[in-house]
Write a protein that holds these residues in place. Structure first.
Motif, PDB file in Angstrom:
ATOM      1  N   TYR A   8       0.765  -1.261  -0.046  1.00 26.03           N
ATOM      2  CA  TYR A   8       0.029  -0.094  -0.138  1.00 26.03           C
ATOM      3  C   TYR A   8       0.907   1.251  -0.052  1.00 26.03           C
ATOM      4  CZ  TYR A   8      -4.165  -2.698   0.606  1.00 26.03           C
ATOM      5  OH  TYR A   8      -5.068  -3.560   0.626  1.00 26.03           O
ATOM      6  N   ILE A   9       2.085   1.181   0.745  1.00 29.26           N
ATOM      7  CA  ILE A   9       3.059   2.477   0.528  1.00 29.26           C
ATOM      8  C   ILE A   9       3.454   2.586  -0.558  1.00 29.26           C
ATOM      9  CG2 ILE A   9       5.216   2.944   1.690  1.00 29.26           C
ATOM     10  CD1 ILE A   9       4.527   1.980   4.397  1.00 29.26           C
ATOM     11  N   GLY A  10       3.699   1.369  -1.497  1.00 29.53           N
ATOM     12  CA  GLY A  10       4.321   1.307  -2.812  1.00 29.53           C
ATOM     13  C   GLY A  10       3.189   2.131  -3.724  1.00 29.53           C
ATOM     14  N   TYR A  11       2.003   1.741  -3.381  1.00 27.90           N
ATOM     15  CA  TYR A  11       0.861   2.316  -4.191  1.00 27.90           C
ATOM     16  C   TYR A  11       0.645   3.763  -4.068  1.00 27.90           C
ATOM     17  CZ  TYR A  11      -0.806  -2.315  -6.187  1.00 27.90           C
ATOM     18  OH  TYR A  11      -0.537  -3.523  -6.942  1.00 27.90           O
ATOM     19  N   SER A  12       0.922   3.993  -2.832  1.00 27.62           N
ATOM     20  CA  SER A  12       0.470   5.622  -2.455  1.00 27.62           C
ATOM     21  C   SER A  12       1.867   6.343  -3.254  1.00 27.62           C
ATOM     22  CB  SER A  12       0.654   5.694  -0.860  1.00 27.62           C
ATOM     23  OG  SER A  12      -0.384   5.005  -0.513  1.00 27.62           O
ATOM     24  N   ALA A  13       2.898   5.757  -3.099  1.00 31.41           N
ATOM     25  CA  ALA A  13       4.275   6.279  -3.680  1.00 31.41           C
ATOM     26  C   ALA A  13       3.909   6.686  -5.329  1.00 31.41           C
ATOM     27  CB  ALA A  13       5.225   5.685  -3.417  1.00 31.41           C
ATOM     28  N   SER A  14       3.458   5.551  -5.813  1.00 31.75           N
ATOM     29  CA  SER A  14       2.996   5.723  -7.180  1.00 31.75           C
ATOM     30  C   SER A  14       2.117   6.954  -7.500  1.00 31.75           C
ATOM     31  CB  SER A  14       2.519   4.283  -7.860  1.00 31.75           C
ATOM     32  OG  SER A  14       3.909   3.484  -7.771  1.00 31.75           O
ATOM     33  N   LEU A  15       1.054   6.969  -6.683  1.00 34.50           N
ATOM     34  CA  LEU A  15       0.132   7.994  -6.669  1.00 34.50           C
ATOM     35  C   LEU A  15       0.513   9.277  -6.727  1.00 34.50           C
ATOM     36  CD1 LEU A  15      -3.101   8.790  -6.977  1.00 34.50           C
ATOM     37  CD2 LEU A  15      -3.068   8.474  -4.501  1.00 34.50           C
ATOM     38  N   PHE A  16       1.552   9.770  -5.499  1.00 34.39           N
ATOM     39  CA  PHE A  16       2.043  10.806  -5.312  1.00 34.39           C
ATOM     40  C   PHE A  16       2.924  11.313  -6.454  1.00 34.39           C
ATOM     41  CE2 PHE A  16       1.186  10.141  -0.720  1.00 34.39           C
ATOM     42  CZ  PHE A  16       0.304  11.349  -0.380  1.00 34.39           C
ATOM     43  N   ILE A  17       3.733  10.321  -7.197  1.00 36.84           N
ATOM     44  CA  ILE A  17       4.507  10.661  -8.207  1.00 36.84           C
ATOM     45  C   ILE A  17       3.658  10.953  -9.364  1.00 36.84           C
ATOM     46  CG2 ILE A  17       6.234   9.736  -9.782  1.00 36.84           C
ATOM     47  CD1 ILE A  17       7.221  10.356  -7.084  1.00 36.84           C
ATOM     48  N   VAL A  18       2.523  10.223  -9.685  1.00 37.19           N
ATOM     49  CA  VAL A  18       1.938  10.767 -10.878  1.00 37.19           C
ATOM     50  C   VAL A  18       1.203  12.172 -10.528  1.00 37.19           C
ATOM     51  CG1 VAL A  18      -0.204   9.973 -11.808  1.00 37.19           C
ATOM     52  CG2 VAL A  18       1.527   8.335 -11.455  1.00 37.19           C
ATOM     53  N   LEU A  19       0.629  12.481  -9.344  1.00 31.92           N
ATOM     54  CA  LEU A  19      -0.001  13.574  -8.993  1.00 31.92           C
ATOM     55  C   LEU A  19       0.949  14.799  -9.144  1.00 31.92           C
ATOM     56  CD1 LEU A  19      -1.954  12.989  -5.689  1.00 31.92           C
ATOM     57  CD2 LEU A  19      -2.821  14.361  -7.693  1.00 31.92           C
ATOM     58  N   MET A  34       8.206  14.831  -3.578  1.00 30.11           N
ATOM     59  CA  MET A  34       9.103  14.532  -2.252  1.00 30.11           C
ATOM     60  C   MET A  34       8.555  13.610  -1.498  1.00 30.11           C
ATOM     61  SD  MET A  34      11.129  16.958   0.237  1.00 30.11           S
ATOM     62  CE  MET A  34       9.604  17.645   0.921  1.00 30.11           C
ATOM     63  N   VAL A  35       7.360  13.802  -1.280  1.00 30.96           N
ATOM     64  CA  VAL A  35       6.471  12.870  -0.462  1.00 30.96           C
ATOM     65  C   VAL A  35       6.349  11.373  -1.166  1.00 30.96           C
ATOM     66  CG1 VAL A  35       3.995  12.266   0.422  1.00 30.96           C
ATOM     67  CG2 VAL A  35       5.207  14.589   0.624  1.00 30.96           C
ATOM     68  N   GLY A  36       6.267  11.340  -2.406  1.00 29.59           N
ATOM     69  CA  GLY A  36       6.142  10.083  -3.183  1.00 29.59           C
ATOM     70  C   GLY A  36       7.618   9.243  -3.018  1.00 29.59           C
ATOM     71  N   CYS A  37       8.610  10.327  -3.207  1.00 28.11           N
ATOM     72  CA  CYS A  37       9.855   9.384  -3.132  1.00 28.11           C
ATOM     73  C   CYS A  37      10.090   9.078  -1.669  1.00 28.11           C
ATOM     74  CB  CYS A  37      10.955  10.718  -3.171  1.00 28.11           C
ATOM     75  SG  CYS A  37      11.044  11.125  -4.941  1.00 28.11           S
ATOM     76  N   ILE A  38       9.665   9.836  -0.632  1.00 29.50           N
ATOM     77  CA  ILE A  38       9.878   9.290   0.834  1.00 29.50           C
ATOM     78  C   ILE A  38       9.249   8.041   0.753  1.00 29.50           C
ATOM     79  CG2 ILE A  38       9.254   9.529   2.936  1.00 29.50           C
ATOM     80  CD1 ILE A  38       9.877  12.644   2.803  1.00 29.50           C
ATOM     81  N   CYS A  39       7.762   7.883   0.359  1.00 24.96           N
ATOM     82  CA  CYS A  39       6.989   6.776   0.120  1.00 24.96           C
ATOM     83  C   CYS A  39       7.870   5.669  -0.387  1.00 24.96           C
ATOM     84  CB  CYS A  39       5.784   6.797  -0.221  1.00 24.96           C
ATOM     85  SG  CYS A  39       4.540   7.846   0.757  1.00 24.96           S
ATOM     86  N   PHE A  40       8.287   5.854  -1.536  1.00 22.37           N
ATOM     87  CA  PHE A  40       9.120   4.780  -2.270  1.00 22.37           C
ATOM     88  C   PHE A  40      10.383   4.431  -1.399  1.00 22.37           C
ATOM     89  CE2 PHE A  40       7.409   5.383  -6.607  1.00 22.37           C
ATOM     90  CZ  PHE A  40       6.894   4.412  -6.796  1.00 22.37           C
ATOM     91  N   VAL A  41      10.996   5.193  -0.676  1.00 25.60           N
ATOM     92  CA  VAL A  41      12.317   4.559   0.233  1.00 25.60           C
ATOM     93  C   VAL A  41      11.744   3.835   1.209  1.00 25.60           C
ATOM     94  CG1 VAL A  41      14.000   5.813   1.732  1.00 25.60           C
ATOM     95  CG2 VAL A  41      13.579   6.934  -0.326  1.00 25.60           C
ATOM     96  N   ILE A  42      10.612   4.429   2.104  1.00 31.24           N
ATOM     97  CA  ILE A  42      10.016   3.451   2.820  1.00 31.24           C
ATOM     98  C   ILE A  42       9.556   1.984   2.481  1.00 31.24           C
ATOM     99  CG2 ILE A  42       8.272   3.072   4.376  1.00 31.24           C
ATOM    100  CD1 ILE A  42       8.162   6.277   4.771  1.00 31.24           C
ATOM    101  N   TYR A  43       8.867   2.097   1.140  1.00 26.18           N
ATOM    102  CA  TYR A  43       8.450   0.730   0.619  1.00 26.18           C
ATOM    103  C   TYR A  43       9.782  -0.100   0.078  1.00 26.18           C
ATOM    104  CZ  TYR A  43       7.224  -2.098  -3.345  1.00 26.18           C
ATOM    105  OH  TYR A  43       7.222  -2.923  -4.289  1.00 26.18           O
ATOM    106  N   GLY A  44      11.037   0.414  -0.305  1.00 26.19           N
ATOM    107  CA  GLY A  44      12.068  -0.260  -0.478  1.00 26.19           C
ATOM    108  C   GLY A  44      12.663  -0.751   0.631  1.00 26.19           C
ATOM    109  N   ILE A  45      12.527  -0.079   1.676  1.00 26.50           N
ATOM    110  CA  ILE A  45      13.077  -0.543   2.932  1.00 26.50           C
ATOM    111  C   ILE A  45      12.578  -1.896   3.528  1.00 26.50           C
ATOM    112  CG2 ILE A  45      13.521  -0.214   5.373  1.00 26.50           C
ATOM    113  CD1 ILE A  45      14.342   2.738   4.401  1.00 26.50           C
ATOM    114  N   PHE A  46      11.260  -1.771   3.592  1.00 24.50           N
ATOM    115  CA  PHE A  46      10.213  -2.714   4.029  1.00 24.50           C
ATOM    116  C   PHE A  46       9.927  -3.740   3.039  1.00 24.50           C
ATOM    117  CE2 PHE A  46       9.120   0.508   6.912  1.00 24.50           C
ATOM    118  CZ  PHE A  46       9.690   0.109   8.052  1.00 24.50           C
TER     119      PHE A  46
END
Length: 74
Positions: A8-19, A34-46
């Motif tokens: 879900y964090i990964g999907y949120s990241a994609s949504l922010f990037i597209v937005l 930046m919010v999207g990138c932070i979400c992608f970093v969290i997604y990548g870590i977890f």
């Protein structure tokens, strides 16, 4: 972290990037991206330390912060 939550964090990241591509104000673009990138970093870590996801998005996040701070000085 639950793998489903990471997804879900990964999907949120994609949504922010597209937005960020929809917006017109550069400051808002940088913040949303930046919010999207932070979400992608969290997604990548977890999702098992996905370095090809973490490294570029971490770098883009710092670039966005730099430009947001540099624009305030003008």
């Amino acid at each position: 972290m639950n793998p489903e939550t990471a997804t879900y964090i990964g999907y949120s990241a994609s949504l922010f990037i597209v937005l960020s591509f929809i917006l017109k104000d550069v400051r808002k673009i940088r913040i949303v991206n930046m919010v999207g990138c932070i979400c992608f970093v969290i997604y990548g870590i977890f999702s098992g330390m996905l370095w090809p996801v973490i490294i570029p998005n971490g770098m883009i996040c710092f670039i966005q912060i730099y430009h947001l701070l540099a624009d305030k000085k003008k």
